[in-house]
Design a protein around this motif. Structure first.
Motif, PDB file in Angstrom:
ATOM      1  N   SER A   1     -24.460 -47.233  22.516  1.00 43.44           N
ATOM      2  CA  SER A   1     -24.221 -46.327  23.642  1.00 43.44           C
ATOM      3  C   SER A   1     -25.493 -45.965  24.394  1.00 43.44           C
TER       4      SER A   1
ATOM      5  N   ARG B   1     -22.968 -56.365  31.255  1.00 39.03           N
ATOM      6  CA  ARG B   1     -22.918 -55.650  29.978  1.00 39.03           C
ATOM      7  C   ARG B   1     -23.245 -56.580  28.822  1.00 39.03           C
TER       8      ARG B   1
ATOM      9  N   VAL C   1     -21.949 -50.747  18.158  1.00 36.64           N
ATOM     10  CA  VAL C   1     -21.647 -49.906  19.317  1.00 36.64           C
ATOM     11  C   VAL C   1     -22.982 -49.339  19.793  1.00 36.64           C
TER      12      VAL C   1
ATOM     13  N   GLN D   1     -19.232 -51.102  24.453  1.00 36.16           N
ATOM     14  CA  GLN D   1     -18.045 -51.933  24.272  1.00 36.16           C
ATOM     15  C   GLN D   1     -18.380 -53.287  23.663  1.00 36.16           C
ATOM     16  N   ARG D   2     -19.497 -53.375  22.960  1.00 36.33           N
ATOM     17  CA  ARG D   2     -19.872 -54.630  22.309  1.00 36.33           C
ATOM     18  C   ARG D   2     -18.768 -55.053  21.332  1.00 36.33           C
ATOM     19  N   ASP D   3     -18.610 -56.348  21.178  1.00 39.32           N
ATOM     20  CA  ASP D   3     -17.486 -56.868  20.387  1.00 39.32           C
ATOM     21  C   ASP D   3     -17.657 -56.707  18.881  1.00 39.32           C
TER      22      ASP D   3
ATOM     23  N   ASN E   1     -24.553 -51.051  25.382  1.00 38.88           N
ATOM     24  CA  ASN E   1     -23.209 -51.601  25.562  1.00 38.88           C
ATOM     25  C   ASN E   1     -22.273 -50.959  24.544  1.00 38.88           C
TER      26      ASN E   1
END
Length: 545
Positions: free
Chosen positions: A379, A274, A377, A364-366, A362
């Motif tokens: 998606s 990811r 984000v 769930q990127r930081d 991703n």
């Protein structure tokens, strides 16, 4: 000899979809049901079936019986999962009949979808994974499979391989079975791949930790023996695949080869995570001619590097060539300051030196962004265009830009534009190919995301040259329900597009007895089958015109 099975499997008469001749525009315009049990093809094109899960690859393969799977059958038949990774042209034959070699990988097996027991069958699964090499010939105006072709072979989880390069023989590669650390048993989690200019096949191994734990237990150092780039001579079915340690060990998704200004091969590799990295290997010398035999050590020496994004520039940071650093390449890349991409996947090298990278996305990127990963984000994914300095893929730096941001164009943030009548949109771009006109073919692989988007995975044609058509997507093919696009590869004349419709019907809560579709046969007692297809214009000519 071309058998009746090959002829039947080659065309619409065998298992063609009922919607075979329909237009994608008219089908997908019904937005109330854009995901269908069947596949769809653009108006003016045809879709032929070449080979499916269970069809024989080796000449001695038994007939497929999905209700009674056996290790012997699995190791000689086409695998449950499939991704087309390379098309090669063999030396011409005396009869002057056009021939090709097609290579496909088989990354994984889902026991709930592959077996009537719905339970793991380790011995069978080890035969289902790996890769297939298949002979094709031109007959009756289309490409067909040659049953029992000379180069036809299966590579499985038990195929003998050898290590080469700086880490070969290192203590961390040794096992009780191989105390020298120079031989490996099997090719596992092979996802992407490509053909090389010197006529070989490269296969990119991913993370096989789960398979090794399930199939072989806790063998010391066993995980270190997978995650490599594997080279195969497709013309010699007895050749031993080579795992090249100079290109590092990490979970690979795809690989492509470019040529430096001085002729040296430049190998790009994407990491199947990811937050994966983009790697580059520049060989120490140019190929010695175009034959596989003269270049067996070509990838044993060179410089491995990882990409770091600095504003809109990409800089290649060299990695140590020590055995420990090559075995733990991810850790070495992190120490070098590598930039994570949003699930980097498919790669395609343009003849002018540009590199295209598909990022599946991703969510769930930081939160940290950069010029080539602009969404906090992400998606739906995006496609990156990388242009090396002076057009030389071996240059230390390159400029980068986002070609397309995926997502519903009616929502903020998406940048992709679509041709007239295209009612679906790009999500999770995963596989790429560049055609002779420099246009990009993009295949998508949404997986569970399809439940959210409600759109089918498909193959798009996208302009990349400056002008009105740059970044404009036109849908060429739409896959059936829960199927992903497994690779996109063109024939040498660009008049046939080969791809795999990957794991149709495999979605949450589905299983062998209750698949989400029974494509391609739609027979009550036959499970859905990953299938290699050939797409061509009905009237002939290049794909995309």
């Amino acid at each position: 000899m071309l058998t009746r099975r090959a002829l039947l499997a080659s065309g619409a008469a065998a298992v063609a979809a009922p919607a075979f001749a329909q237009s994608i525009v008219s089908d997908v315009a019904d937005v109330s049901q854009p995901v269908m049990l069947d596949d769809r093809i653009a108006r003016g094109y045809r879709r032929d079936v070449l080979i499916r899960w269970g069809d024989r690859v080796a000449f001695d393969a038994p007939a497929w019986n999905p209700n009674v799977p056996t290790p012997e059958g699995a190791a000689t038949q086409f695998g449950w999962d499939a991704r087309v990774v390379a098309i090669l042209r063999p030396p011409p034959a005396a009869d002057n009949v056009p021939r090709l070699i097609l290579a496909a990988t088989h990354a994984r097996v889902d026991p709930a979808m592959a077996f009537p027991s719905l339970r793991p069958m380790p011995a069978v699964e080890q035969g289902m994974v790996g890769a297939s090499v298949i002979n094709l010939m031109w007959a009756g105006g289309r490409w067909v499979v040659v049953d029992g072709g000379f180069q036809a072979r299966r590579i499985t989880a038990t195929t003998l391989c050898r290590f080469a390069g700086p880490a070969a023989g290192h203590a961390r590669l040794r096992t009780a079975e191989d105390p020298a650390g120079r031989a490996a048993r099997g090719v596992l989690r092979a996802e992407g791949g490509c053909a090389t200019p010197w006529g070989t096949l490269l296969l990119a191994e991913g993370d096989a930790t789960a398979e090794l734990a399930a199939w072989r237990g806790g063998v010391a150092n066993e995980t270190n023996r997978f995650g490599w780039l594997v080279e195969v001579n497709p013309l010699d079915p007895t050749s031993v695949p080579v795992k090249h340690t100079a290109l590092g060990r990490f979970a690979k998704d795809d690989v492509t080869v470019a040529r430096a200004a001085d002729g040296r091969p430049v190998v790009y590799l994407s990491e199947a995570r990811r937050d994966g990295f983009l790697y580059r290997f520049v060989a120490a010398r140019a190929p010695d001619g175009e034959g596989a035999e003269a270049n067996t050590t070509l990838l044993d020496e060179g410089q491995l590097a990882v990409a770091r994004v600095e504003n809109a520039m990409l800089r290649w940071r060299p990695l140590p060539a020590t055995p420990d650093a090559l075995i733990d390449t991810r850790a070495a890349a992190e120490a070098a300051g590598a930039t994570p991409f949003d699930a980097p996947a498919g790669l395609a090298a343009h003849p002018d030196g540009r590199l295209f990278l598909a990022c599946r996305g991703n969510p769930q990127r930081d939160g940290r962004t950069d010029a080539l990963n602009p969404r906090a984000v992400n998606s739906f994914g995006h496609v990156v265009e990388i242009t090396p300095a002076n057009g030389d893929p071996a240059a230390e730096t390159a400029s980068g830009a986002v070609l397309i941001l995926g997502g519903d164009p009616r929502q903020p943030g998406a940048t992709a534009r679509y041709g007239a009548g295209t009612q679906v949109w790009l999500a999770a771009p995963a596989v790429l190919e560049v055609d002779p006109r420099g246009r990009l073919l993009i295949g998508t692989a949404q997986g569970a995301l399809q439940r959210t988007t409600g759109i089918a995975d498909g193959i798009y044609l996208c302009g990349t040259a400056p002008g009105a058509q740059r970044g404009v997507l036109n849908l060429l093919y739409a896959a059936p329900r829960a199927a992903r696009i497994g690779g996109v590869r063109l024939s040498p004349d660009a008049e046939t597009l080969f791809s795999a419709v990957r794991t149709p019907g495999a979605e949450d809560e589905a299983d062998f007895t209750r698949p989400a579709t029974r494509w391609p046969a739609f027979e009550p007692a036959v499970p859905p089958r990953s299938t290699v297809i050939a797409i061509a214009r009905a009237a002939g000519g290049a794909i995309g015109g």
